[in-house]
Design a protein around this motif. Structure first.
Motif, PDB file in Angstrom:
ATOM      1  N   GLY A 175       0.822  -1.130   0.101  1.00 47.43           N
ATOM      2  CA  GLY A 175       0.014   0.071  -0.010  1.00 47.43           C
ATOM      3  C   GLY A 175       0.722   1.239  -0.019  1.00 47.43           C
ATOM      4  N   MET A 176       0.137   2.188  -0.386  1.00 48.09           N
ATOM      5  CA  MET A 176       0.998   3.672  -0.536  1.00 48.09           C
ATOM      6  C   MET A 176       0.373   4.486   0.757  1.00 48.09           C
ATOM      7  SD  MET A 176       2.581   5.980  -2.068  1.00 48.09           S
ATOM      8  CE  MET A 176       2.602   5.802  -3.756  1.00 48.09           C
ATOM      9  N   PRO A 177       1.759   4.889   1.381  1.00 52.69           N
ATOM     10  CA  PRO A 177       1.238   5.905   2.697  1.00 52.69           C
ATOM     11  C   PRO A 177       0.880   7.197   2.374  1.00 52.69           C
ATOM     12  CG  PRO A 177       3.382   5.535   2.248  1.00 52.69           C
ATOM     13  CD  PRO A 177       2.944   4.484   1.344  1.00 52.69           C
ATOM     14  N   ARG A 178      -0.337   7.732   2.896  1.00 56.48           N
ATOM     15  CA  ARG A 178      -0.727   8.933   2.523  1.00 56.48           C
ATOM     16  C   ARG A 178      -0.417  10.094   3.353  1.00 56.48           C
ATOM     17  NH1 ARG A 178      -1.969   7.915  -2.505  1.00 56.48           N
ATOM     18  NH2 ARG A 178      -3.294   5.790  -2.745  1.00 56.48           N
ATOM     19  N   ARG A 179      -0.161   9.692   4.699  1.00 56.71           N
ATOM     20  CA  ARG A 179       0.528  10.840   5.699  1.00 56.71           C
ATOM     21  C   ARG A 179       1.827  10.182   6.401  1.00 56.71           C
ATOM     22  NH1 ARG A 179      -4.936  10.584   8.983  1.00 56.71           N
ATOM     23  NH2 ARG A 179      -4.473   8.447   8.687  1.00 56.71           N
ATOM     24  N   MET A 180       2.587  11.156   6.917  1.00 54.72           N
ATOM     25  CA  MET A 180       3.669  10.627   7.796  1.00 54.72           C
ATOM     26  C   MET A 180       3.747   9.545   8.490  1.00 54.72           C
ATOM     27  SD  MET A 180       6.929  12.518   6.457  1.00 54.72           S
ATOM     28  CE  MET A 180       7.774  13.201   8.104  1.00 54.72           C
ATOM     29  N   LYS A 181       2.326   9.656   9.379  1.00 54.87           N
ATOM     30  CA  LYS A 181       2.376   8.551  10.484  1.00 54.87           C
ATOM     31  C   LYS A 181       2.054   7.194   9.791  1.00 54.87           C
ATOM     32  CE  LYS A 181      -2.616   9.552  11.643  1.00 54.87           C
ATOM     33  NZ  LYS A 181      -3.620  10.066  12.389  1.00 54.87           N
ATOM     34  N   ASP A 182       1.722   7.169   8.686  1.00 58.31           N
ATOM     35  CA  ASP A 182       1.496   5.863   7.794  1.00 58.31           C
ATOM     36  C   ASP A 182       2.943   5.023   7.717  1.00 58.31           C
ATOM     37  OD1 ASP A 182      -1.243   6.421   7.977  1.00 58.31           O
ATOM     38  OD2 ASP A 182      -1.064   7.293   5.684  1.00 58.31           O
ATOM     39  N   MET A 183       3.899   5.767   7.954  1.00 58.76           N
ATOM     40  CA  MET A 183       5.312   5.267   7.938  1.00 58.76           C
ATOM     41  C   MET A 183       5.298   4.323   8.804  1.00 58.76           C
ATOM     42  SD  MET A 183       6.715   6.096   5.126  1.00 58.76           S
ATOM     43  CE  MET A 183       8.471   5.574   5.416  1.00 58.76           C
ATOM     44  N   THR A 184       4.782   4.327   9.883  1.00 53.43           N
ATOM     45  CA  THR A 184       4.776   3.211  10.846  1.00 53.43           C
ATOM     46  C   THR A 184       4.473   1.733  10.644  1.00 53.43           C
ATOM     47  OG1 THR A 184       2.478   3.626  11.708  1.00 53.43           O
ATOM     48  CG2 THR A 184       4.277   4.900  12.699  1.00 53.43           C
ATOM     49  N   GLN A 185       3.886   1.782   9.200  1.00 54.34           N
ATOM     50  CA  GLN A 185       3.198   0.443   8.753  1.00 54.34           C
ATOM     51  C   GLN A 185       4.161  -0.082   7.603  1.00 54.34           C
ATOM     52  OE1 GLN A 185       0.718  -0.803  10.202  1.00 54.34           O
ATOM     53  NE2 GLN A 185       0.683   1.043  11.483  1.00 54.34           N
ATOM     54  N   HIS A 186       5.302   0.734   7.500  1.00 53.61           N
ATOM     55  CA  HIS A 186       6.335   0.311   6.447  1.00 53.61           C
ATOM     56  C   HIS A 186       7.755   0.154   6.936  1.00 53.61           C
ATOM     57  CE1 HIS A 186       3.366   1.232   3.175  1.00 53.61           C
ATOM     58  NE2 HIS A 186       2.680   1.748   3.822  1.00 53.61           N
TER      59      HIS A 186
END
Length: 300
Positions: A175-186
């Motif tokens: 998946g593509m992160p949409r916000r900075m905090k989504d980086m926790t999933q990568h």
């Protein structure tokens, strides 16, 4: 002081062995040994500690080696200037830059330089350590900051920014992160914060880590980061100049990027008239102009 003896001393100190120095100088071990003894007698000091594993310089030997090393580099510079002619470009040119810029941007473009100057030999030294140009550790450098020495000719080539990239396969699977905090999933792929790197890149990594990114892969140079990204391992912090040569990579979080990093080309003032240096400088400038033009077209 006998120049020939100093030349032999320098070769022995550099090789750490009478035998190896003799091979370089095309002299027998006994002839080299006699010259070293004669030099020590003339200076009334011991220059080497001798042991089974080879030779180690004494304190006095270190002082003399520093002097002969400086002399050797100056002689190399003089020799280089003498060999340069008004019409031809040939001989060896020592170029230093970072591992990332040298392997990702510069090396793939050298084919054009060799096509124009087939008799030119490039010694490309890729390392994060800043080599001393005035002391002739290299002839020309491309650095990610403005050189501080006053006796260098310098030219600002371009500015780069550190950005986030991933492979299409990784984005499809994760998946593509949409916000900075989504980086926790990568998985974040970057240089370790303590590694030698551009400060703007280190600052961007520190900002990303404030979002509690737990999965990371750290590599000690950007070429390694690039190879990890291409291998679908995660999202990497990489310089923007790679986009032209790796258009398949996907820009992640386009609003996230570092401050500008200036890229400078520099060489010693004494090499200003060198045809080899002029040829390399002109080649790099032409490639930078082509790179900028391609980026402008891509942005339209």
């Amino acid at each position: 002081m006998d120049w020939d003896k100093l030349r032999i001393f320098h070769a022995v100190a550099d090789a750490g062995s009478l035998t190896h120095a003799g091979d370089v100088l095309h002299l027998s071990q006994s002839a080299v040994s006699r010259q070293i003894r004669a030099l020590e007698e003339s200076l009334e000091t011991t220059l080497f500690h001798r042991h089974a594993r080879g030779l180690i310089l004494t304190e006095q030997g270190e002082l003399l080696f520093d002097a002969t090393q400086a002399m050797s580099k100056r002689l190399d510079a003089a020799s280089a200037r003498i060999r340069d002619t008004e019409e031809e470009v040939f001989g060896n040119l020592r170029v230093t830059t970072t591992i990332g810029f040298g392997s990702i941007w510069l090396a793939p473009r050298l084919r054009k330089l060799y096509a124009n100057y087939p008799d030119l030999s490039i010694d490309l030294m890729l390392e994060e350590r800043v080599l001393d140009l005035p002391m002739r550790e290299a002839d020309i450098a491309i650095r990610m900051k403005e050189p501080s020495q006053a006796d260098l000719v310098r030219k600002r080539l371009m500015d780069i920014r550190m950005q986030l990239f991933a492979s299409p396969a990784y984005i499809e699977a994760n998946g593509m992160p949409r916000r900075m905090k989504d980086m926790t999933q990568h998985r974040l792929i970057c240089q370790a914060q303590g590694a030698t790197q551009v400060s703007a890149g280190a600052m961007l990594v520190r900002e990303l880590m404030t979002y509690a990114v737990e999965r990371t892969l750290t590599v000690n140079n950007y070429f390694g980061v690039l190879q990890s990204v291409v291998s679908d391992l995660g999202i990497g912090v990489l310089p923007d100049y790679l986009q032209q040569d790796f258009p398949q990579l996907v820009r992640v979080l386009p609003e996230v990027e570092s401050n500008e990093v200036p890229v400078f080309l520099a060489f010693p003032e004494e090499l200003r008239g060198s045809r080899r240096v002029q040829a390399f400088r002109d080649f790099v400038v032409e490639e930078v102009v082509a790179y900028r033009r391609a980026r402008q077209i891509a942005a339209q």
